[in-house]
Design a protein around this motif. Sequence first.
Motif, PDB file in Angstrom:
ATOM      1  N   MET A   1       0.811  -1.207   0.000  1.00  0.00           N
ATOM      2  CA  MET A   1       0.000   0.000   0.000  1.00  0.00           C
ATOM      3  C   MET A   1       0.849   1.264   0.000  1.00  0.00           C
ATOM      4  SD  MET A   1      -3.025  -1.206   2.663  1.00  0.00           S
ATOM      5  CE  MET A   1      -3.532   0.489   2.970  1.00  0.00           C
ATOM      6  N   ALA A   2       1.899   1.273   0.819  1.00  0.00           N
ATOM      7  CA  ALA A   2       2.653   2.510   1.042  1.00  0.00           C
ATOM      8  C   ALA A   2       3.362   3.004  -0.218  1.00  0.00           C
ATOM      9  CB  ALA A   2       3.667   2.304   2.170  1.00  0.00           C
ATOM     10  N   SER A   3       3.834   2.076  -1.070  1.00  0.00           N
ATOM     11  CA  SER A   3       4.610   2.470  -2.253  1.00  0.00           C
ATOM     12  C   SER A   3       3.750   2.800  -3.462  1.00  0.00           C
ATOM     13  CB  SER A   3       5.568   1.338  -2.632  1.00  0.00           C
ATOM     14  OG  SER A   3       4.842   0.196  -3.062  1.00  0.00           O
ATOM     15  N   GLY A   4       2.443   2.624  -3.340  1.00  0.00           N
ATOM     16  CA  GLY A   4       1.564   2.901  -4.463  1.00  0.00           C
ATOM     17  C   GLY A   4       1.270   1.704  -5.343  1.00  0.00           C
ATOM     18  N   GLN A   5       1.798   0.522  -4.981  1.00  0.00           N
ATOM     19  CA  GLN A   5       1.530  -0.666  -5.786  1.00  0.00           C
ATOM     20  C   GLN A   5       0.036  -0.977  -5.838  1.00  0.00           C
ATOM     21  OE1 GLN A   5       3.736  -4.023  -4.333  1.00  0.00           O
ATOM     22  NE2 GLN A   5       5.632  -3.437  -5.376  1.00  0.00           N
ATOM     23  N   ALA A   6      -0.628  -0.859  -4.708  1.00  0.00           N
ATOM     24  CA  ALA A   6      -2.054  -1.177  -4.668  1.00  0.00           C
ATOM     25  C   ALA A   6      -2.848  -0.256  -5.587  1.00  0.00           C
ATOM     26  CB  ALA A   6      -2.568  -1.081  -3.232  1.00  0.00           C
ATOM     27  N   ASP A   7      -2.500   1.017  -5.607  1.00  0.00           N
ATOM     28  CA  ASP A   7      -3.181   1.961  -6.501  1.00  0.00           C
ATOM     29  C   ASP A   7      -2.968   1.577  -7.959  1.00  0.00           C
ATOM     30  OD1 ASP A   7      -4.010   3.338  -4.293  1.00  0.00           O
ATOM     31  OD2 ASP A   7      -2.849   5.156  -4.699  1.00  0.00           O
ATOM     32  N   ARG A   8      -1.743   1.234  -8.317  1.00  0.00           N
ATOM     33  CA  ARG A   8      -1.440   0.868  -9.697  1.00  0.00           C
ATOM     34  C   ARG A   8      -2.200  -0.397 -10.096  1.00  0.00           C
ATOM     35  NH1 ARG A   8      -1.336   1.829 -14.646  1.00  0.00           N
ATOM     36  NH2 ARG A   8       0.109   0.603 -15.923  1.00  0.00           N
ATOM     37  N   ALA A   9      -2.282  -1.347  -9.187  1.00  0.00           N
ATOM     38  CA  ALA A   9      -3.029  -2.574  -9.471  1.00  0.00           C
ATOM     39  C   ALA A   9      -4.501  -2.262  -9.718  1.00  0.00           C
ATOM     40  CB  ALA A   9      -2.873  -3.553  -8.317  1.00  0.00           C
TER      41      ALA A   9
END
Length: 419
Positions: free
Chosen positions: A167-175
């Motif tokens: 979540m913190a690195s933005g991976q979840a948003d990109r997914a």
Amino acid sequence: MQIGGVDALELAARYQTPLQVYDVGRIRQAIRAFKRVFEEEGVSYEVSYASKAFSCLAIYQVINEEGGHTDVVSGGELWTALKAGFPMSKVSFHGNNKSRSELELAVEHGVGVIIVDNFHEIDLLSQILEEKDAEAKVMLRVTPGISAHTNEYIQTGQVDSKFGFDMASGQADRALELVLANPRLQMAGVHAHIGSQIFDVRGFVGCAEKLCQLAEDWRDKYGYETEILNVGGGFGIHYTDQDHPLPAEEFVRAIVKAVKRQCQEKGLELPEIWIEPGRSIVGQAGWSLYTVGSRKDLPGYPSYVALDGGMGDNIRPALYQAEYSAVVADRPQAEAEEVVNLVGKYCESGDVLIKSCPLPKTEPGDVVALLSTGAYGYSMASNYNRNPRPAVVFAENGQAKLVIKRESYDDLLVLDLKY
């Protein structure tokens, strides 16, 4: 000693040892207790049995009879649920490295939701759906950055984990962006799992709060309203007198109240709340029965009492120092007369089921029962030293039913080919 109303000594005599026995009534009670909390709280929910704790045809039949959901983590678990007649619409498919063939199997049989774990899986699933002209409902597994108070081998919610989108690195948003951009992927919700054998409710509350924060961010950034919030499982159970777990349903009530509070504060629609109990459904419903064999006495040291099973049917003590309690089946309330090391028959010094175990005096032929072995014993069993895996029996209302046959020596050779 009675298991599901059946005498343990009768079970040992009829089915031989080592033997895994489940009290089916306790399994049903555990599922109903979880469901009751959700219904009292007035929320939509699923109690999704975590198959990895114990998978076979019969357990899926019981879960289905109780109106449960189930999660699977391999093609083998999925195939077993399918052959048990479990409704595929009530299956979720986990895994950090699902193969093409596993994903194809899930798509072909209409698995209810695929819980996507990484970017490779998004690409692979997208290809399969295009080839089959199909659609799939998905959830995204995220790592919320919470390290539960548990053994490091079974912590899964921290940032440095093989599971899920960070979540913190933005991976979840990109997914999420990739899923929303693909019309063949139907975004259903978000999932997290912070670990196993957890006694402190604060980790689950923290997880629920982080998922609600993510839901708010996704609404504000992408206009996506989270339909399902899945907080996983990991509710601790009683293995020894050193364990003091809360009733599992108290974890659920705390989670539900945290989600309600967060949704009210953030103006979110209350999503469905899913949990994934495995150990807390089958763990304390299972017993392992063994027969005492040899004994080694050493002056100044605990004696070694050897059983006819061991790390081949329960590797947890050797793998991550799991602890159990034991009783002698024909006198389970007897006072301890000595402290012994209960060991197995496998050619490993580490094949110790219980170190320094208080027991009454035993003789060769006595039946010893290990308590709370229903989770991760049989499911992690092996044929190490070319030993057959034990039989599994379900007991309920005074009746016993063989649900997994004991392997024979011939079974060990079924896949062997001569050179």
